[in-house]
Design a protein around this motif. Structure first.
Motif, mmCIF file in Angstrom:
data_model
loop_
_atom_site.group_PDB
_atom_site.id
_atom_site.type_symbol
_atom_site.label_atom_id
_atom_site.label_comp_id
_atom_site.label_asym_id
_atom_site.label_seq_id
_atom_site.Cartn_x
_atom_site.Cartn_y
_atom_site.Cartn_z
ATOM 1 N N CYS A 3 41.458 -89.785 -5.096
ATOM 2 C CA CYS A 3 42.224 -89.446 -3.900
ATOM 3 C C CYS A 3 43.682 -89.841 -4.062
ATOM 4 O O CYS A 3 44.593 -89.126 -3.629
ATOM 5 N N ALA A 4 43.920 -91.005 -4.686
ATOM 6 C CA ALA A 4 45.301 -91.428 -4.921
ATOM 7 C C ALA A 4 46.004 -90.452 -5.840
ATOM 8 O O ALA A 4 47.181 -90.116 -5.648
ATOM 9 N N ARG A 13 45.431 -84.475 3.906
ATOM 10 C CA ARG A 13 44.137 -84.770 4.509
ATOM 11 C C ARG A 13 43.037 -83.803 4.083
ATOM 12 O O ARG A 13 41.938 -84.238 3.742
ATOM 13 N N PRO A 14 43.246 -82.484 4.089
ATOM 14 C CA PRO A 14 42.149 -81.592 3.642
ATOM 15 C C PRO A 14 41.711 -81.874 2.217
ATOM 16 O O PRO A 14 40.515 -81.829 1.909
ATOM 17 N N GLU A 15 42.671 -82.188 1.344
ATOM 18 C CA GLU A 15 42.329 -82.470 -0.046
ATOM 19 C C GLU A 15 41.491 -83.741 -0.156
ATOM 20 O O GLU A 15 40.507 -83.797 -0.890
ATOM 21 N N LEU A 20 36.298 -86.711 -0.834
ATOM 22 C CA LEU A 20 35.489 -87.835 -0.353
ATOM 23 C C LEU A 20 34.095 -87.405 0.103
ATOM 24 O O LEU A 20 33.120 -88.137 -0.100
ATOM 25 N N LEU A 21 33.974 -86.252 0.713
ATOM 26 C CA LEU A 21 32.672 -85.824 1.216
ATOM 27 C C LEU A 21 31.653 -85.653 0.087
ATOM 28 O O LEU A 21 30.520 -86.157 0.180
ATOM 29 N N PRO A 22 31.982 -84.975 -1.022
ATOM 30 C CA PRO A 22 31.018 -84.926 -2.140
ATOM 31 C C PRO A 22 30.689 -86.305 -2.707
ATOM 32 O O PRO A 22 29.553 -86.558 -3.116
ATOM 33 N N PRO A 113 41.409 -76.517 -1.320
ATOM 34 C CA PRO A 113 40.484 -77.578 -0.880
ATOM 35 C C PRO A 113 39.054 -77.121 -0.652
ATOM 36 O O PRO A 113 38.113 -77.830 -1.029
ATOM 37 N N ARG A 114 38.864 -75.967 -0.036
ATOM 38 C CA ARG A 114 37.475 -75.591 0.263
ATOM 39 C C ARG A 114 36.691 -75.289 -1.006
ATOM 40 O O ARG A 114 35.484 -75.515 -1.065
ATOM 41 N N VAL A 115 37.348 -74.778 -2.028
ATOM 42 C CA VAL A 115 36.665 -74.547 -3.305
ATOM 43 C C VAL A 115 36.253 -75.876 -3.917
ATOM 44 O O VAL A 115 35.138 -76.034 -4.432
#
Length: 546
Positions: A3-4, A13-15, A20-22, A113-115
């Motif tokens: 993330c960093a 934030r979307p990135e 983080l979700l996966p 991001p969604r990909v």
């Protein structure tokens, strides 16, 4: 860390959510049923070797298992505090979570991001990833290293002054290869990426320097492991079904998942995305998925080295391709909406012109603005599209849930359920009972779960494994073993089923003495069979029961 890296690259934030979700989903999948009460044979090796002292581990690596040496050294402090199955497998859970986050970060970096979100989640719910997330071996950590190296390659290749990124890339590849030397095939995948992307000569030169440094660091391990090649003598050349099995492992073996998965991959890997170069997602993911397994299978036709676990890291490219195919499908659907909107606007223009001719220009302008608003297609990154992809991944997880649940049952490993063997031994054996292990590798059950074998007398053992620098200890020679057996009136044999077959002829003279003495001087009295292992009591000079 991922993330960093994304924030420094300009992500927001979307990135961060897409990465983080996966990570969270993969962590949950990995922790689910982690301490299931049964190690299989390779995990048992990790468990007992990593608990030895550092000099004892170093001694072992000179004779066997050098290819896993760095992993054993990393696991030594992990198991030092509280040894157990949870601690044994937790590093693999962390490695799998890092790999899932890395896959998502690649999707974000190379597409949107969604990909990245779709790809990371798809990796996390793939049964193959879930399986090795729960195995106390190095493969999940190797996968994390390979994905991390691919991220660094993308960053370094896109940065003009990227000396630090190339150094980080070379270091990551070196550590990953030291965890398992066959991870070096990721360098061929990266070379394929640079070729498909048509990178300039300066990028090739810097990559070659970083890759060369990693290979130099790997050379000592390769030289040592070549002398231990007998460890993989059990491997067979890959057959016609090997490709299909690996494909099923990458996509998930359930047809309702595998067929749409492959269609999406085909949609992503279209010639137009590869023909004109550029560091696109297919140019990165396709070689990563295809090159290491293809090369290893080809080499293994003459020199068998192939096993699916050795190319687990190649799995990372498959969900990226499927997610890119899903993005392509969403774009095509959106394009169809644009075409429909053009028709609507054309019809509206006639109505506006009629309004203007009827001296209602304001009404006509308002009508045109409203028509344009309604005809405009929703953005390709709309929330509805993103959620549709997430729900599709959730459906794939639901379809494969029974398989993943079965994989977490101790009985799934059959003969490799060492805890069950120890439990059976605990019911049959008593302190002081003499025991023979046939072949000697069956001693792994007693080493992994000593409770069931507590107090028994290991007749053949001469020097324990930690002292002798071996996995299972050194046994007495044929003559010494015969003298030891001459003093016994009864002995328990803990044996693999094949070892009790009349057609089996062991290479070891000590193993042949075990068979010869019990056959000639003892008779079987009672027997306990537990999946894959037989415990048989032999008594001297009596007839078989029944």
């Amino acid at each position: 860390m991922v993330c960093a890296w994304l924030r420094r690259a300009g992500g927001g934030r979307p990135e961060a959510v897409a990465v983080l979700l996966p990570v969270l989903v993969m962590t949950a999948v990995g922790l689910w049923g982690l301490d299931r009460g049964g190690m299989w044979r390779d995990e048992a090796v990790t468990f007992q070797v990593a608990q030895r002292s550092l000099p004892q581990i170093w001694h072992l690596l000179h004779t066997v298992d050098a290819v896993h040496g760095l992993y054993y050294l990393l696991m030594h402090p992990v198991l030092a505090a509280r040894p157990g199955e949870f601690a044994l497998r937790l590093p693999s859970v962390c490695g799998a979570a890092a790999a899932a986050g890395g896959v998502a970060a690649l999707g974000v970096r190379l597409c949107r991001p969604r990909v990245g979100l779709w790809a990371g989640l798809l990796y996390a719910v793939t049964p193959m990833a879930g399986h090795y997330a729960q195995e106390g071996r190095s493969y999940a950590l190797v996968a994390a290293g390979a994905v991390g190296a691919t991220l660094l390659l993308v960053r370094a290749a896109r940065t003009r002054r990227a000396g630090g990124w190339w150094a980080a890339y070379g270091g990551t590849v070196a550590v990953t290869c030291l965890l398992h030397e066959l991870a070096a095939l990721v360098l061929l995948a990266h070379a394929g990426t640079l070729a498909l992307a048509r990178m300039p000569a300066r990028v090739w030169a810097r990559w070659a320097c970083a890759a060369g440094a990693a290979i130099v660091a790997l050379v000592p391990l390769v030289l040592v492991s070549r002398g231990q090649s007998a460890q993989v003598a059990w491997l067979m050349p890959p057959g016609p079904g090997s490709v299909g099995r690996l494909l099923g492992a990458f996509t998930g073996p359930a047809l309702p998942v595998a067929v749409p998965y492959l269609l999406l991959v085909a949609l992503a890997v279209r010639p137009s995305r590869l023909r004109y170069g550029g560091l696109s997602l297919p140019a990165v993911a396709l070689p990563l998925t295809v090159v290491p397994p293809a090369v290893l299978m080809t080499v293994s036709r003459a020199w068998p080295l192939y096993d699916e676990r050795y190319v687990l890291y190649a799995l990372a490219g498959a969900p990226l391709l499927a997610a890119a195919g899903a993005e392509r499908a969403a774009t095509l659907i959106a394009g169809a909406g644009v075409g429909a909107g053009v028709g609507v606007r054309a019809r509206a223009k006639g109505r506006v012109d009629a309004g203007l001719r009827s001296s209602s220009p304001v009404r006509g302008a308002r009508l045109l603005a409203e028509v344009r608003r309604r005809a405009r297609p929703r953005p390709a990154g709309a929330t509805a599209v993103t959620l549709t992809g997430v729900l599709t991944v959730a459906l794939a997880f639901a379809v494969q849930l029974p398989l993943m649940r079965r994989d977490r049952m101790p009985e799934h490993h059959g003969a490799d359920n060492l805890a069950a063997v120890s439990a059976a031994a605990g019911r049959a054996l008593r302190p002081g009972d003499p025991v023979l292990y046939l072949p000697s590798i069956v001693r792994r059950s007693a080493l992994a779960y000593p409770r069931g074998f507590r107090g028994v007398h290991d007749v053949a053992l001469r020097v324990p494994g930690p002292v002798s620098g071996t996995l299972y200890g050194q046994e007495a020679g044929p003559e010494e073993l015969r003298r030891r057996l001459d003093r016994l009136d009864r002995v328990w044999m803990v044996a693999e089923p094949f070892a009790l077959s009349p057609s089996w002829y062991p290479d070891s003279a000590t193993e042949r003495v075990k068979l010869a003495v019990v056959d000639e001087e003892f008779a079987p009295r009672e027997q306990v069979v537990r999946e894959g292992v037989t415990l048989r009591l032999y008594v001297r000079g009596t007839s078989p029961a029944g």
